[in-house]
Every structure is written in C-alpha cells, then in structure tokens.
Design a protein around this motif. Sequence first.
Motif, mmCIF file in Angstrom:
data_model
loop_
_atom_site.group_PDB
_atom_site.id
_atom_site.type_symbol
_atom_site.label_atom_id
_atom_site.label_comp_id
_atom_site.label_asym_id
_atom_site.label_seq_id
_atom_site.Cartn_x
_atom_site.Cartn_y
_atom_site.Cartn_z
ATOM 1 N N PRO A 297 50.827 27.484 7.809
ATOM 2 C CA PRO A 297 51.612 27.613 9.188
ATOM 3 C C PRO A 297 52.235 26.788 9.626
ATOM 4 C CG PRO A 297 48.771 27.193 8.449
ATOM 5 C CD PRO A 297 49.654 26.868 7.065
ATOM 6 N N PHE A 298 52.345 26.073 9.718
ATOM 7 C CA PHE A 298 53.229 25.407 9.718
ATOM 8 C C PHE A 298 55.178 25.834 9.737
ATOM 9 C CE2 PHE A 298 56.128 20.548 9.568
ATOM 10 C CZ PHE A 298 56.770 21.053 11.584
ATOM 11 N N SER A 300 55.081 28.917 9.120
ATOM 12 C CA SER A 300 55.714 29.823 9.264
ATOM 13 C C SER A 300 55.659 30.105 10.979
ATOM 14 C CB SER A 300 54.237 31.246 9.071
ATOM 15 O OG SER A 300 53.302 30.681 9.616
ATOM 16 N N ILE A 301 54.936 29.284 11.903
ATOM 17 C CA ILE A 301 55.788 29.054 13.121
ATOM 18 C C ILE A 301 57.027 28.751 12.727
ATOM 19 C CG2 ILE A 301 55.000 28.075 15.134
ATOM 20 C CD1 ILE A 301 52.481 27.429 14.097
ATOM 21 N N GLY A 302 57.903 27.614 12.509
ATOM 22 C CA GLY A 302 58.880 27.591 12.487
ATOM 23 C C GLY A 302 59.675 28.602 12.311
ATOM 24 N N LEU A 303 59.644 29.014 11.154
ATOM 25 C CA LEU A 303 60.521 30.201 10.771
ATOM 26 C C LEU A 303 60.917 31.148 11.954
ATOM 27 C CD1 LEU A 303 59.354 30.987 7.195
ATOM 28 C CD2 LEU A 303 61.773 30.370 8.071
ATOM 29 N N THR A 304 59.984 32.066 12.305
ATOM 30 C CA THR A 304 59.839 32.541 13.824
ATOM 31 C C THR A 304 60.355 32.325 14.791
ATOM 32 O OG1 THR A 304 57.145 33.474 12.955
ATOM 33 C CG2 THR A 304 58.363 34.051 15.951
ATOM 34 N N LEU A 305 59.877 30.582 14.980
ATOM 35 C CA LEU A 305 61.232 30.442 16.513
ATOM 36 C C LEU A 305 62.395 30.379 16.469
ATOM 37 C CD1 LEU A 305 58.367 27.332 17.564
ATOM 38 C CD2 LEU A 305 58.818 29.831 18.258
ATOM 39 N N ILE A 306 62.509 29.847 14.812
ATOM 40 C CA ILE A 306 63.882 29.758 14.004
ATOM 41 C C ILE A 306 64.643 31.099 14.300
ATOM 42 C CG2 ILE A 306 65.518 28.983 12.120
ATOM 43 C CD1 ILE A 306 64.458 26.722 14.654
ATOM 44 N N THR A 307 63.886 32.451 13.318
ATOM 45 C CA THR A 307 64.623 33.350 13.870
ATOM 46 C C THR A 307 64.880 33.987 14.796
ATOM 47 O OG1 THR A 307 63.734 34.048 12.132
ATOM 48 C CG2 THR A 307 64.672 35.666 12.678
ATOM 49 N N ILE A 308 63.985 33.773 16.357
ATOM 50 C CA ILE A 308 63.910 34.389 16.925
ATOM 51 C C ILE A 308 65.653 33.795 17.878
ATOM 52 C CG2 ILE A 308 63.434 34.433 19.596
ATOM 53 C CD1 ILE A 308 60.356 35.029 18.439
ATOM 54 N N ASP A 309 65.273 32.314 17.647
ATOM 55 C CA ASP A 309 66.604 31.817 18.286
ATOM 56 C C ASP A 309 67.853 32.417 17.914
ATOM 57 O OD1 ASP A 309 67.091 28.962 20.445
ATOM 58 O OD2 ASP A 309 68.232 28.320 18.435
ATOM 59 N N LEU A 310 67.845 32.660 16.627
ATOM 60 C CA LEU A 310 69.118 32.540 15.287
ATOM 61 C C LEU A 310 69.333 34.268 16.382
ATOM 62 C CD1 LEU A 310 70.620 32.243 13.772
ATOM 63 C CD2 LEU A 310 69.739 33.031 11.814
ATOM 64 N N GLY A 348 61.072 25.990 2.524
ATOM 65 C CA GLY A 348 60.730 25.079 1.576
ATOM 66 C C GLY A 348 59.194 24.997 1.999
ATOM 67 N N LEU A 349 58.638 24.759 3.555
ATOM 68 C CA LEU A 349 57.661 24.425 3.660
ATOM 69 C C LEU A 349 56.403 25.600 3.776
ATOM 70 C CD1 LEU A 349 58.040 21.768 6.603
ATOM 71 C CD2 LEU A 349 57.355 21.259 4.373
ATOM 72 N N TYR A 350 57.129 26.195 3.863
ATOM 73 C CA TYR A 350 56.287 27.618 3.705
ATOM 74 C C TYR A 350 55.812 27.840 2.213
ATOM 75 C CZ TYR A 350 54.637 32.494 4.667
ATOM 76 O OH TYR A 350 54.157 33.483 4.570
ATOM 77 N N MET A 426 42.856 26.897 9.484
ATOM 78 C CA MET A 426 42.157 25.318 9.493
ATOM 79 C C MET A 426 42.540 24.092 8.309
ATOM 80 S SD MET A 426 39.907 23.329 7.621
ATOM 81 C CE MET A 426 39.484 24.240 5.920
ATOM 82 N N ARG A 427 43.487 24.480 7.826
ATOM 83 C CA ARG A 427 43.629 23.496 6.920
ATOM 84 C C ARG A 427 44.722 22.600 7.914
ATOM 85 N NH1 ARG A 427 41.563 20.393 3.554
ATOM 86 N NH2 ARG A 427 44.085 18.993 3.002
ATOM 87 N N PHE A 428 45.445 23.688 8.725
ATOM 88 C CA PHE A 428 46.659 23.303 9.899
ATOM 89 C C PHE A 428 46.579 21.971 10.764
ATOM 90 C CE2 PHE A 428 49.477 24.399 13.193
ATOM 91 C CZ PHE A 428 50.509 24.171 12.786
ATOM 92 N N ILE A 429 45.493 23.636 10.977
ATOM 93 C CA ILE A 429 44.722 21.855 12.270
ATOM 94 C C ILE A 429 44.228 20.385 11.456
ATOM 95 C CG2 ILE A 429 42.890 21.588 13.836
ATOM 96 C CD1 ILE A 429 43.017 24.568 14.335
ATOM 97 N N ALA A 430 43.853 20.426 10.659
ATOM 98 C CA ALA A 430 43.211 19.198 9.797
ATOM 99 C C ALA A 430 44.583 18.565 9.137
ATOM 100 C CB ALA A 430 42.710 19.417 8.996
#
Length: 625
Positions: A297-298, A300-310, A348-350, A426-430
């Motif tokens: 999730p970390f 995928s969230i980053g990919l979304t924000l970066i692509t919109i910004d791009l 890479g993280l995804y 859940m694992r992302f929150i943890a």
Amino acid sequence: MKTQNQFQLFKERRFLPYFFVQFFGALNDNIFKNALLTLIAFGAFNQETRELLTNLGALLFILPFFLFSALAGQLADKYKKAHIIRYIKFVEILIMGCATIAFWHHQLALLFVILFFMGSHSAFFAPVKYSILPQYLERDELVGGNGLVEMGTFVAILLGTILGILLIRIHTSTLFISIAIMLTAVLGFMTSLWIPNQKTISNPDLKINWEPFSQTWYVLKRAASQRTIFLTILGISWFWFFGSVIITQLYNYNQDILHGNEAVMILMISILSIGIGLGSLSCEKLSRHKVEIGLVPFGSIGLTLITIDLSFAHGLYPEQVINVSTFLSHWEGWHILIDLFFFGIFGGLYSVPLYVLLQSRTEEKERSQMIAANSVLNALFMVVASLFSIALLTLGLSIPQLFLVIGFCNLAVTMYLYKLLPEFLMRFIAWLLINCIYRVKITGIENIPEEGPAIITCNHVSLVDPIVVMASCHRPIRFVMDHQIFKIPLLKFVFQTAGCIPVASEKENPEIKERAFALVKEALDRGELIGLFPEGSLTSNGNIQQFRKGLERILNNNPVPVVPMAVQGLWGSFFSRRYGKAMLHWPRQFLFSKIGLQITKPIPPEEFNLEELKNITQNLRGDWE
C-alpha cells in the motif's frame, strides 16, 4: 549457508550465475526493443503513426506471454529448471541472428516479427525466472534475492535503453547493433551453463497439456481457487498495466511534449531505472528479511500521487528540439526527473513484496504454473493497457492527460483490491506503527517457528501490543484479546482484519468465551499461530500481573509449542494506563520513540508451566518497562 544481507548472495554460485542470466536477458530485450522504438520515434513518420507503431510494438512483445506462459509453466515444473534456462538462452542466439539480418537489410516488418519472437523467448523464461529462486535461496533470503533481481533487471533496462538508442543513431548502426545483441545473447548462454542443477524436480509426473488455450484456462482457474494467490497476481498484473502505460508513452512524451532529443530520453529512463533499483534494494531492510506486504500500500499510494503530479509537470517547452542542458535549465525538467525517480522508488516497494508473496505461498509442485498464471494475466493486462492507451489518445487526450487518468485509475483499483484483501492495509498500518511512530529493536525473531501451530505469549502493557507483535512477525498471528479492547473504534479495523479473536470472562459472557476457545482450537488445527496475553488485561501499574489459566486449557486440547516474548518501552505511552485511561491522556512519547521486543526459544508443551512462563516473561522484559 544463509546470508546476512542481500549483497552476500553475489558470492554464491546458487545465485550469481542466475543473476547474470536474467541480467543479460533483460539487457538484450531492451537493446533490441529500444533500437526498434528509436527507429520509429525518430523516423519519417507523423505523430499519429509513431503512436500507433509504438503501441503495436508493445502489443507484439507482450502477446506471447499470453499465448505460451501456460506451456512454459508446465515445462518448468516437469523438468529441471537449469536445463530449461540453457535451452532458452540458446534459442535467444538464433533469434538475435535473425535480428542482425533484419537490421542490416532495414526490414522494419521483419523486426516486428522478431520482436514477437523475443517476447516468446521471455515468456518461456518468466516462470523459470521466478520459480527457481525459492529452490536456491532460504526463505529469509527471498526478499533480498528478489530485490537484487529487480535491481539487476532495471539496470539492464537502463543500459539496454542507452545502448539501443545510441547504437541505432550511429551512422554505422547495423554493425554495432548486431555486435551488441549477438554478444549479449552469447554471454547469457555461457552464464547459463554455470547455473547449478537442482537435486529435485518440482513435479516430474506432470502430464503436459500442449493445447495452449485449455491449459491457460486451467492455470487461471487453479490460481483463482486460491484467494490470496489470485489477488496477489491481480495486484502484480495491475502494476504492469499501470507501468506499461507510463513507460511506453515516455518515448512519445519526450518527442512530442518535451521536444527532447535522445539524450533527454536516456536521462529520464536512467533516473526511472535508478529509482526502481533503489526501491527494490531497500525492501530487504524495510521488511527485515521477511515478506512484508505492508510495503505494497505504501508503494501504491506513492505511485498514485507521483503519477498525478507528473501529469502537471511538463510545463511549456519551445517547439525546437532541446538537449539535456536546456531541459535541466527549466524547473519543469527537474520536476519531471524527481517524479520519475520516486515513481521508480515506489514501484520497487510495490512489486518486490508481491513477487516474494507469490513465491512463498505457492506449493512447490505447481509454483511455476502459478507464476505462469501470473504471466498470462500480466500479458492480458499489458495488452489491454496498449489498447487503452491507443483508445484514449485516439479520442484526443494528450499524453499528460493520459497520465492523469491512469493515476486516478490506480487509486480506484488499488482501493478495491485492498478492500478484497484488507490484510495488505492492516500490515501497512502495523508497518507504519513500528517504523514511523516507534523504532523497534527486535531480538530473537528466529525463535518464531517458520511453519506449524504455536502459541505466542506476551506481557500486556498497551493497546498496541498486538500490532507491534504482528508487525514484527512475518507469519500472521491471531491474537485472543478482551472483547472490550476488540471493539475500540480506531483499532477495531486492524484487529478484525488480522483475525483477532474476542474473548470474555465466564461472568461477563460465557458464550463469547466458549466461542473463543473453539476458534483457537480450529486455528491451531490448521497450523496457525495464536497470540495470547496471559495476564488477561492491560497492566495498570507497569508490573506483570498474575497469569490466567486459560492457556493451560488450550494446551490440553492442542499440545503445541509456546513462544514467550515481552514488549519493552510502551509503559507510559499514549496507549498505556500509566497516566489514566489509555488513549485519553496527553501523549508523553513522541515520534520515533524506541521500544523493544524480546523473544526466546519455544517451550515444548510437555515442559510447560504457567508460573515458569511468567518468570521467563519477567526476565525477558527486564527493567525496561
């Protein structure tokens, strides 16, 4: 011998030749593919024709994955994978020989046919590439090994892109391109001879189904019958859909939007590849050598924000062709490079945790076939991605607008996938809890069994104790907890998603109590881990309280090992009762507070003693409350 960090794998024959085989394969793919795409991008074609030919090339390279992956998966399970790799690498030499002829005679149509055959070569290699790693690496080495593979792949993409673009633009391009692709193919074959043979074959009795469509349907149904595996494959496939749209359009984005020359294109691909390499390599450290799906999730969230910004980063450039110096003289140029770098990091993280999850949760006898199912769906998604891009561009969308659309699509799709498989969130929150809010020093994590049932016990200091323990362990743990804590609004989602079991006392609610014991027995019978707080409630004074006898009842029904552990440093936190009710007092700990988790060797069920367990827990915690 198990390695302590991923770079030590380069000293091992069980990894090094395999790494170079996949490296040379990816390098050759990209030298050839980028040479062809450069011919198209800088050829005498108008913009519409360039876009059509670029997407057609992507389609022809991906189509064989859909057609041949099911057969490739069967072959990889039935025969020795090292032998299959050698056959594949030899065929690559023949294909590159044909490509040499096509370059010399400037036959664009033949080059497209050869692109299809290179895709076929890669389709047969993919199931072996990912299924062979668990046979050569220890479980704790899979994250690091996959990180190195992804890093090597994208370094190969970077070098292949540079060589493909530069060599085809040199006046005597046919000579240099021919030498490059033939030499790389020969090096790939030579290194494949060095790969050690496995002692066992995954499924030697497998009967090969040579009919591609029925076998493809079979492996997809087989994958779909395993929920976690199938959703993991869907997550990977979406990543390739998403990434394919972005990367395929970069060539025309550079040519038609930025008006950049070849050097600008090389710079963008280089930054993207470096980002993916660094993101892939960082997975081992961030996950502590374990399968950490919380990174997905970390990413995928980053990919979304970066692509919109791009999509807003291109700015205004002059109509004439610009070089790297001009590109970097504008803030927009740096903006684009920063976006591409972080796109790579988050990519890479995804992707790496998903590949490791797929490898680790599939059975040995059908692992290659499940990876083949992944290749089939990857191919299908990438073919649809090409059609999707062609359709939106034909409707009049610009490439930046296409980036914006795909960015919001990524947000919607990933939210839907995480709704289907909330374990990821859940694992992302943890993971955020123990990496951003706290700094956890874990000692003795190797004492948690790799497989089979066991009971995890821990002192109970704060409301986040189960999250800290779950986030520190690579295996899912189902905690038994007080039903009132289970209902806390801010934590209920995490506890429900993790499969925690609410329990009540006999006096409060005997039905909840008996149901909890029944669920615990079912879980242990299935070989799962159960987590218990033997004190039964949060400590109100920081001391370890009397252990209750419910654990003895569980062990009478299921005699399994008991793994004692203790959390340290959470007494006085916002989630403890030191200053009143938990979560209702002013926090006295701040971000990155240091806490500890001490784990000792399992206690065999026949040696278990409740009072002795309390003493062990006390010693583990020590004076650090």
